[in-house]
Design a protein around this motif. Structure first.
Motif, PDB file in Angstrom:
ATOM      1  N   GLU A 185       8.829  -1.704  -3.638  1.00 22.58           N
ATOM      2  CA  GLU A 185       8.854  -0.675  -2.696  1.00 22.58           C
ATOM      3  C   GLU A 185       7.965  -1.025  -1.466  1.00 22.58           C
ATOM      4  O   GLU A 185       7.250  -1.200  -1.703  1.00 22.58           O
ATOM      5  CB  GLU A 185       8.346   0.654  -3.681  1.00 22.58           C
ATOM      6  CG  GLU A 185       8.596   1.871  -2.655  1.00 22.58           C
ATOM      7  CD  GLU A 185       8.073   3.216  -3.314  1.00 22.58           C
ATOM      8  OE1 GLU A 185       8.376   4.157  -2.327  1.00 22.58           O
ATOM      9  OE2 GLU A 185       7.749   2.876  -4.663  1.00 22.58           O
ATOM     10  N   LEU A 186       8.645  -0.810  -0.559  1.00 20.88           N
ATOM     11  CA  LEU A 186       8.008  -0.615   0.810  1.00 20.88           C
ATOM     12  C   LEU A 186       7.256   0.564   1.310  1.00 20.88           C
ATOM     13  O   LEU A 186       7.653   1.593   0.927  1.00 20.88           O
ATOM     14  CB  LEU A 186       8.788  -1.097   1.833  1.00 20.88           C
ATOM     15  CG  LEU A 186       9.656  -2.598   2.063  1.00 20.88           C
ATOM     16  CD1 LEU A 186      10.549  -2.787   3.093  1.00 20.88           C
ATOM     17  CD2 LEU A 186       8.345  -3.797   2.064  1.00 20.88           C
ATOM     18  N   PRO A 187       5.927   0.457   1.656  1.00 28.18           N
ATOM     19  CA  PRO A 187       5.257   1.611   2.259  1.00 28.18           C
ATOM     20  C   PRO A 187       6.308   2.185   3.263  1.00 28.18           C
ATOM     21  O   PRO A 187       6.819   1.734   3.961  1.00 28.18           O
ATOM     22  CB  PRO A 187       4.054   1.062   2.833  1.00 28.18           C
ATOM     23  CG  PRO A 187       3.721  -0.234   2.338  1.00 28.18           C
ATOM     24  CD  PRO A 187       5.240  -1.024   2.123  1.00 28.18           C
ATOM     25  N   ALA A 188       6.110   3.751   3.150  1.00 25.80           N
ATOM     26  CA  ALA A 188       6.854   4.525   4.270  1.00 25.80           C
ATOM     27  C   ALA A 188       5.889   4.801   5.639  1.00 25.80           C
ATOM     28  O   ALA A 188       5.621   5.667   5.931  1.00 25.80           O
ATOM     29  CB  ALA A 188       7.033   5.898   3.648  1.00 25.80           C
ATOM     30  N   LYS A 220       8.411 -11.790   5.452  1.00 21.32           N
ATOM     31  CA  LYS A 220       8.811 -12.066   4.047  1.00 21.32           C
ATOM     32  C   LYS A 220       9.131 -10.773   3.286  1.00 21.32           C
ATOM     33  O   LYS A 220       9.738 -10.968   2.264  1.00 21.32           O
ATOM     34  CB  LYS A 220       7.342 -12.510   3.152  1.00 21.32           C
ATOM     35  CG  LYS A 220       6.839 -13.951   3.582  1.00 21.32           C
ATOM     36  CD  LYS A 220       5.853 -14.325   2.568  1.00 21.32           C
ATOM     37  CE  LYS A 220       5.292 -15.547   2.619  1.00 21.32           C
ATOM     38  NZ  LYS A 220       4.406 -15.731   4.120  1.00 21.32           N
ATOM     39  N   ARG A 221       9.411  -9.778   4.108  1.00 22.15           N
ATOM     40  CA  ARG A 221      10.025  -8.634   3.455  1.00 22.15           C
ATOM     41  C   ARG A 221      11.477  -8.880   3.097  1.00 22.15           C
ATOM     42  O   ARG A 221      12.075  -9.591   4.112  1.00 22.15           O
ATOM     43  CB  ARG A 221      10.016  -7.355   4.171  1.00 22.15           C
ATOM     44  CG  ARG A 221      10.395  -7.288   5.482  1.00 22.15           C
ATOM     45  CD  ARG A 221      10.161  -6.126   6.306  1.00 22.15           C
ATOM     46  NE  ARG A 221      11.147  -4.972   5.796  1.00 22.15           N
ATOM     47  CZ  ARG A 221      11.302  -3.656   6.515  1.00 22.15           C
ATOM     48  NH1 ARG A 221      10.407  -3.413   7.410  1.00 22.15           N
ATOM     49  NH2 ARG A 221      12.102  -2.845   6.031  1.00 22.15           N
ATOM     50  N   ALA A 243       0.618  -1.191  -0.108  1.00 18.85           N
ATOM     51  CA  ALA A 243      -0.096   0.042  -0.110  1.00 18.85           C
ATOM     52  C   ALA A 243       0.864   1.274  -0.060  1.00 18.85           C
ATOM     53  O   ALA A 243       0.898   2.083   0.832  1.00 18.85           O
ATOM     54  CB  ALA A 243      -0.881   0.039   1.040  1.00 18.85           C
ATOM     55  N   VAL A 244       1.779   1.337  -0.776  1.00 20.59           N
ATOM     56  CA  VAL A 244       2.666   2.506  -0.893  1.00 20.59           C
ATOM     57  C   VAL A 244       1.971   3.617  -1.113  1.00 20.59           C
ATOM     58  O   VAL A 244       2.317   4.774  -0.308  1.00 20.59           O
ATOM     59  CB  VAL A 244       3.827   2.179  -2.213  1.00 20.59           C
ATOM     60  CG1 VAL A 244       4.673   3.393  -2.249  1.00 20.59           C
ATOM     61  CG2 VAL A 244       4.587   1.082  -1.763  1.00 20.59           C
ATOM     62  N   GLU A 245       0.995   4.052  -2.119  1.00 22.05           N
ATOM     63  CA  GLU A 245       0.479   5.318  -2.272  1.00 22.05           C
ATOM     64  C   GLU A 245      -0.561   5.495  -1.188  1.00 22.05           C
ATOM     65  O   GLU A 245      -0.520   6.711  -0.825  1.00 22.05           O
ATOM     66  CB  GLU A 245      -0.531   5.358  -3.733  1.00 22.05           C
ATOM     67  CG  GLU A 245       0.379   5.009  -4.775  1.00 22.05           C
ATOM     68  CD  GLU A 245      -0.316   4.912  -6.099  1.00 22.05           C
ATOM     69  OE1 GLU A 245      -1.698   5.028  -5.968  1.00 22.05           O
ATOM     70  OE2 GLU A 245      -0.030   4.717  -7.155  1.00 22.05           O
TER      71      GLU A 245
END
Length: 593
Positions: A175-178, A186-187, A150-152
């Motif tokens: 890309e990982l969410p901020a 699993k990351r 859910a980056v955006e």
């Protein structure tokens, strides 16, 4: 469709002999242990005696310290906190678990839970959910069983001044969410030793870490293991490593004293009887389990009912049921959810039949190596179940699509040794969203991309699967004789449980089986109730068995013709009596072996 029987490879006979000697068990049981990687007394002790001491330190998970720091900050500053979760069993049990533990730290109006609407918001963290948090002054949201991609949306939340802790177990994107913290074994940069936790399992690790940080009794966290066991079973994660320990203790708790919501569900599943309880001073009756619950019960009796609310109506009702503290309230909620489950069953049966007819009438679909089927009128809440049924029927990767608002949304299911997530990723430029696992995934796309997606997905499947891959297999652990199945054998075999992916119930193969004369068709002649013996068995051991979808074989079996069977050993409970039963997975006659 004919099924191949694949007998497990022969294991090291020396290792088997050592296990026989160390544990004083027969060679068949020792072989089953070696097949599971258990080759010493100490390994067997860990396997047969799961212990909570075997669980890993939660702070080994990447970002756990940051997550706990942020929760403690919320507690210290009396902030409002929102527990957010997906609408399936894993998500709703995770929300119930984390909410139950955290509510002790917050006043009633300072903590809430939020489940997105499947139809209005879709899967995962939604803009609507973020707006709800911002408009109601929730400074911290804990997202469970969703959020890893859910980056955006997390960027949007940051702009709104809403912090997120993500607790997920799905595969990450590029890309990982901020977020403040992203908990997901699993990351790629997470060194947590066990990678197969459910979403609820990651939530359990978070509250465990919080208890350790605050020096609170860990026993209060472990009281939530019943919810985690339901999650592990229903989400079909491997029952190995930590999951096996967690499921073992969660089942113990469910069998000893299930929470009111689960007890109410089980009443509808007819595994309770009402009895007078002499310890009740109010003179009321109490519920008593008619048998011990297993992982299969959680999968087939509890899971579908919890899921039904989110499939047909609002998943928040399932959370309320799991949080219910009084039996009367729980029973009222369970009645409603049971009715939704009946509706769900009617829908998925009808749509499955319609889908099978569509495929049967389409030569191109029949010849394909995959199934991608679309009907804009199908109910979104049951397409995952339909995908599973079609996969079982045709044994090939399957995606079922329907319309949800302005997008086409779908559920995907796979077969052995085919990573459907990678196949969907190969077509990702045609998609709006997707996510999931090797064997199950969800996706959405614009209507104009459906045909192109179907063609490209089919091409990918053809490139990565051979015709042999599209023949279903039955993995068999051992060939045994009926006389091997003794009381001691069963007593030890039962200790192999809990069974599930990674530790499946052993499948046995026995030859030269004949009807004793008592076998009969049941269920409108669809199934067989068998009474059988084995030729050459000096003890003339007789077993009863059930063979689903094998009613067409009754005439040959009743004629006395010998046959071979593959089966699990299980117990049948009927009218207060418990008997050993063969759950027959397949039947073959001599010319088909």
């Amino acid at each position: 469709m004919e099924t191949k029987w694949i007998l497990n490879k022969t294991v090291d006979s020396q290792l088997v002999a050592e296990i026989v000697k160390a544990l004083n068990i027969d060679a068949n049981l020792a072989t089953l242990l070696v097949q599971r990687g258990i080759t010493s007394y100490n390994e067997a002790k860990v396997f047969f005696r799961p212990s909570l001491s075997q669980l890993h330190d939660p702070f080994l998970m990447k970002d756990m310290d940051r997550a706990v720091d942020r929760v403690v900050q919320a507690i210290d500053n009396n902030e409002k906190i929102l527990i957010y979760g997906d609408y399936d069993v894993d998500g709703t049990t995770a929300v119930a678990l984390v909410y139950t533990y955290l509510k002790r730290f917050f006043k009633k109006k300072k903590i809430e839970f939020y489940i997105p609407d499947r139809y209005d918001e879709g899967y995962g963290i939604s803009f609507k959910g973020i707006d709800y948090a911002a408009e109601n002054d929730f400074k911290l949201v804990i997202a469970l069983d969703c959020g890893i991609k859910a980056v955006e949306r997390i960027q949007y939340a940051n702009e709104k001044g809403v912090d997120f802790i993500i607790c997920d177990h799905h595969r990450a994107g590029d890309e990982l969410p901020a977020a403040v913290a992203v908990l997901d074994p699993k990351r790629p940069d997470c060194n947590y030793p066990y990678k197969e936790l459910s979403g609820c399992g990651v939530g359990f690790k978070l509250v465990t870490a919080l208890a350790l940080r605050l020096n609170l009794p860990i026993e209060e966290v472990n009281e939530l293991l019943d919810l985690l066991a339901v999650s592990i079973a229903a989400d079909i994660v491997p029952i190995t490593g930590e999951n096996r320990v967690l499921a073992y203790y969660g089942l113990k708790q469910l069998n000893k004293k299930p929470r009111p919501g689960i007890e109410a569900i089980l009443q509808h599943a007819n595994v309770y009887r009402r009895e007078e309880d002499p310890e009740r001073v109010d003179g009321e009756n109490t519920n008593v389990l008619t048998r011990e619950l297993t992982i299969s019960d959680l999968v087939f009796l509890i899971g579908p009912r919890i899921n039904a609310a989110g499939r047909i109506d609002k998943a928040s009702d399932s959370v309320r049921l799991l949080l219910a503290e009084k039996h009367e309230h729980a029973l009222k909620l369970a009645n409603t959810i049971n009715e939704l489950n009946d509706t769900r069953r009617e829908l998925d049966n009808g749509i499955t039949e319609e889908a099978l007819n569509m495929i049967a009438d389409d030569e191109e679909m029949l010849k394909a190596s995959s199934t991608v089927i679309f009907n804009e009128n199908w109910h979104k809440g049951v397409i995952g179940i339909v995908a599973s049924r079609l996969t079982d029927y045709y044994y090939r990767p399957t995606i079922v699509l329907t319309r949800a608002n302005d997008l086409i949304t779908g559920s995907a299911r796979s077969i052995k040794n085919f990573d459907i997530y990678d196949a969907i990723d190969h077509c990702s430029d045609l998609l709006e969203h997707f996510g999931g696992h090797k064997y199950a995934a969800g996706l959405s796309m614009k209507l104009e991309n459906v045909n192109t997606f179907r063609d490209r997905f089919e091409s990918y499947v053809r490139e990565h699967l051979t015709p042999e891959d599209l023949v279903p297999e039955l993995q068999v652990d051992l060939k045994i004789n009926f006389q091997d199945i003794t009381a001691k054998f069963m007593r030890i075999l039962n200790q192999f449980a809990p069974f599930g992916p990674g530790n499946t119930a052993p499948v046995f193969w026995s030859d030269n089986i004949v009807d004793t004369g008592g076998s009969r068709p049941v269920g409108g002649h669809k199934h067989l109730k068998l009474t059988v013996r084995q030729l050459g068995d000096e003890e003339n051991t007789i077993f009863s068995g059930i063979a689903f979808q094998k009613g067409n074989l009754f005439a040959r079996i009743h004629s006395g013709e010998p046959f071979s069977i593959c089966y699990n050993l299980e117990y049948n409970y009927w009218q207060g009596k418990t008997t050993l039963q063969l759950n027959i997975k397949d039947i073959k006659f001599k010319e088909t072996i």
